[in-house]
Write an enzyme that holds these catalytic residues in place. Structure first.
Site, PDB file in Angstrom:
ATOM      1  N   LYS A  65      84.859  45.499  23.733  1.00 22.81           N
ATOM      2  CA  LYS A  65      84.785  44.060  24.028  1.00 22.81           C
ATOM      3  C   LYS A  65      83.927  43.296  23.007  1.00 22.81           C
ATOM      4  CE  LYS A  65      85.734  44.639  28.926  1.00 22.81           C
ATOM      5  NZ  LYS A  65      85.366  44.368  30.306  1.00 22.81           N
ATOM      6  N   ASP A 101      86.659  38.213  32.780  1.00 24.23           N
ATOM      7  CA  ASP A 101      86.010  39.104  33.758  1.00 24.23           C
ATOM      8  C   ASP A 101      85.237  38.314  34.817  1.00 24.23           C
ATOM      9  OD1 ASP A 101      86.881  41.581  32.883  1.00 24.23           O
ATOM     10  OD2 ASP A 101      85.196  41.864  31.514  1.00 24.23           O
TER      11      ASP A 101
HETATM   12  P1  NAP Z   1      77.472  48.573  29.512  1.00 21.33           P
HETATM   13  O1  NAP Z   1      77.424  47.345  28.680  1.00 21.33           O
HETATM   14  O2  NAP Z   1      77.467  49.908  28.852  1.00 21.33           O
HETATM   15  O3  NAP Z   1      76.192  48.473  30.513  1.00 21.33           O
HETATM   16  C1  NAP Z   1      75.902  49.548  31.370  1.00 21.33           C
HETATM   17  C2  NAP Z   1      74.821  49.122  32.368  1.00 21.33           C
HETATM   18  O4  NAP Z   1      74.652  50.198  33.300  1.00 21.33           O
HETATM   19  C3  NAP Z   1      73.449  48.878  31.750  1.00 21.33           C
HETATM   20  O5  NAP Z   1      72.774  47.912  32.486  1.00 21.33           O
HETATM   21  C4  NAP Z   1      72.783  50.250  31.914  1.00 21.33           C
HETATM   22  O6  NAP Z   1      71.371  50.199  31.943  1.00 21.33           O
HETATM   23  C5  NAP Z   1      73.289  50.641  33.276  1.00 21.33           C
HETATM   24  N1  NAP Z   1      73.273  52.087  33.509  1.00 21.33           N
HETATM   25  C6  NAP Z   1      74.039  53.016  32.893  1.00 21.33           C
HETATM   26  N2  NAP Z   1      73.762  54.244  33.400  1.00 21.33           N
HETATM   27  C7  NAP Z   1      72.802  54.065  34.352  1.00 21.33           C
HETATM   28  C8  NAP Z   1      72.106  54.948  35.227  1.00 21.33           C
HETATM   29  N3  NAP Z   1      72.349  56.253  35.219  1.00 21.33           N
HETATM   30  N4  NAP Z   1      71.196  54.424  36.065  1.00 21.33           N
HETATM   31  C9  NAP Z   1      70.968  53.080  36.087  1.00 21.33           C
HETATM   32  N5  NAP Z   1      71.588  52.196  35.286  1.00 21.33           N
HETATM   33  C10 NAP Z   1      72.500  52.681  34.423  1.00 21.33           C
HETATM   34  O7  NAP Z   1      78.737  48.598  30.487  1.00 21.33           O
HETATM   35  P2  NAP Z   1      79.531  47.307  31.041  1.00 21.33           P
HETATM   36  O8  NAP Z   1      80.562  46.886  30.058  1.00 21.33           O
HETATM   37  O9  NAP Z   1      78.506  46.321  31.486  1.00 21.33           O
HETATM   38  O10 NAP Z   1      80.339  47.900  32.298  1.00 21.33           O
HETATM   39  C11 NAP Z   1      79.684  48.186  33.543  1.00 21.33           C
HETATM   40  C12 NAP Z   1      80.729  48.642  34.543  1.00 21.33           C
HETATM   41  O11 NAP Z   1      81.534  47.550  34.955  1.00 21.33           O
HETATM   42  C13 NAP Z   1      81.681  49.720  34.005  1.00 21.33           C
HETATM   43  O12 NAP Z   1      81.792  50.735  34.976  1.00 21.33           O
HETATM   44  C14 NAP Z   1      82.991  48.975  33.863  1.00 21.33           C
HETATM   45  O13 NAP Z   1      84.102  49.827  34.024  1.00 21.33           O
HETATM   46  C15 NAP Z   1      82.896  47.961  34.989  1.00 21.33           C
HETATM   47  N6  NAP Z   1      83.775  46.789  34.804  1.00 21.33           N
HETATM   48  C16 NAP Z   1      84.754  46.565  35.735  1.00 21.33           C
HETATM   49  C17 NAP Z   1      85.599  45.454  35.590  1.00 21.33           C
HETATM   50  C18 NAP Z   1      86.710  45.195  36.612  1.00 21.33           C
HETATM   51  O14 NAP Z   1      87.632  44.429  36.323  1.00 21.33           O
HETATM   52  N7  NAP Z   1      86.629  45.762  37.800  1.00 21.33           N
HETATM   53  C19 NAP Z   1      85.448  44.591  34.492  1.00 21.33           C
HETATM   54  C20 NAP Z   1      84.416  44.838  33.584  1.00 21.33           C
HETATM   55  C21 NAP Z   1      83.590  45.953  33.738  1.00 21.33           C
HETATM   56  P3  NAP Z   1      70.497  50.245  30.573  1.00 21.33           P
HETATM   57  O15 NAP Z   1      70.445  48.848  30.046  1.00 21.33           O
HETATM   58  O16 NAP Z   1      69.191  50.762  31.035  1.00 21.33           O
HETATM   59  O17 NAP Z   1      71.214  51.211  29.649  1.00 21.33           O
END
Ligand code: NAP
Length: 273
Positions: A65, A101
């Site tokens: 993205k 989103d």
């Molecule tokens: P990202 O940018 O990689 O951010 C990941 C986030 O999760 C960060 O805040 C990270 O914390 C935290 N995290 C990861 N592992 C963790 C753990 N073990 N314990 C606590 N916090 C943890 O990912 P993203 O793009 O934001 O996506 C997040 C989720 O949303 C994904 O699962 C994605 O598939 C989902 N999503 C769904 C939709 C939908 O249409 N349903 C749309 C968009 C995204 P740190 O900052 O400490 O690393």
């Protein structure tokens, strides 16, 4: 026939082709929609080749993205706000980038789940790309407060500061929450379907009476976050399938100028609901 696709790594699991093919059938649009896998170091080349072969639009998923945002020569205000693109439309000689989103999540919350956000207290767990994408549309709904809690606390503080002019948003540690209760708790972390809930990071009892737990992740079984929430008196739970379908509908509107019905697609993908 106009060609569209979802680009990602991995992408084989994506439900986007099923969703967009259903939208196209229902609205009588003559178009195709396919999976477009790209190597981790090959987003730009894959997207440009798709355009050269006549591709008209792309949905962009993990982990591209930010690269999509950088590639887009023209962007919507909501993509600028999120600093990420999940939707691209080919315009003459360049990609136009959008981010659907946040608006997709808001539509699922307010239209499908009948959640009132105005005047409510909302907790967002996570401060990554998805959290950034939902904050602008969420604050536009005039909640009383939005609190961000993240494993890496400075990241949440930075995100809250960058949205401070949009509304009442603050970053806190779970210790700072100090007995506060929330009407809506959104899991925007990537702990996913197989991960462990970080009990030490999350507040012990965050839900107000009638509280909704919403997981951006979706699965045919309750996710770890939704199981955790149910054990902590969340009265309602929902996963991110509705958001996925609603963000897809917003992309479809951008590409085709027609708004598809989303509830039949939800029923198709989750017949047991
Ligand atoms: P990202 O940018 O990689 O951010 C990941 C986030 O999760 C960060 O805040 C990270 O914390 C935290 N995290 C990861 N592992 C963790 C753990 N073990 N314990 C606590 N916090 C943890 O990912 P993203 O793009 O934001 O996506 C997040 C989720 O949303 C994904 O699962 C994605 O598939 C989902 N999503 C769904 C939709 C939908 O249409 N349903 C749309 C968009 C995204 P740190 O900052 O400490 O690393």
């Amino acid at each position: 026939m106009d060609r569209y696709a979802v680009i990602g790594h991995p992408v084989a699991h994506s439900k986007s082709p099923l969703i967009h093919q259903a939208f196209a059938r229902a609205t009588g649009q003559h178009m195709s929609y396919e999976l477009l896998p790209a190597p981790l170091d090959g987003f730009l080349a894959t997207a440009q080749r798709f355009a050269a072969e006549g591709g008209r639009g792309l949905n962009v998923t993990v982990p591209f993205k930010l690269e999509a945002y950088a590639m887009a020569k023209e962007r919507s205000a909501r993509a600028e706000e999120a600093q990420a693109c999940n939707t691209l439309a080919w315009r003459d000689d360049h990609w136009y980038g959008d981010n659907t989103d946040g608006v997709g999540l808001m539509r699922d919350l307010t239209h499908n789940l009948h959640e009132t956000l105005a005047g409510r207290d909302v907790l967002v767990l996570g401060a990554g790309g998805a959290a950034r994408g939902i904050l602008g549309p969420l604050l536009a709904k005039m909640p009383r407060s939005v609190v961000l809690v993240n494993r890496t606390e400075p990241r949440a503080a930075e995100l809250a500061a960058s949205f401070a002019e949009h509304g009442p948003v603050a970053a806190m540690s779970s210790a700072q929450l100090n007995g506060r209760r929330f009407h809506v708790v959104i899991n925007a972390t990537s702990i996913g379907i197989n991960g462990d809930v970080p009990e030490n990071l999350w507040p012990e009892h965050p839900f107000a009476v009638g509280g909704l737990a919403y997981d951006l992740v979706y699965a045919d079984v309750p996710t770890p976050f939704l199981r955790w929430a149910s054990q902590r008196s969340a009265e309602r739970t929902a996963d991110g399938l509705g958001m996925l379908i609603e963000q897809a509908a917003e992309s479809f509107v951008l590409w085709r100028g027609v708004r598809p019905e989303t509830s039949p697609v939800f029923a198709m993908l989750r017949p047991q609901a």
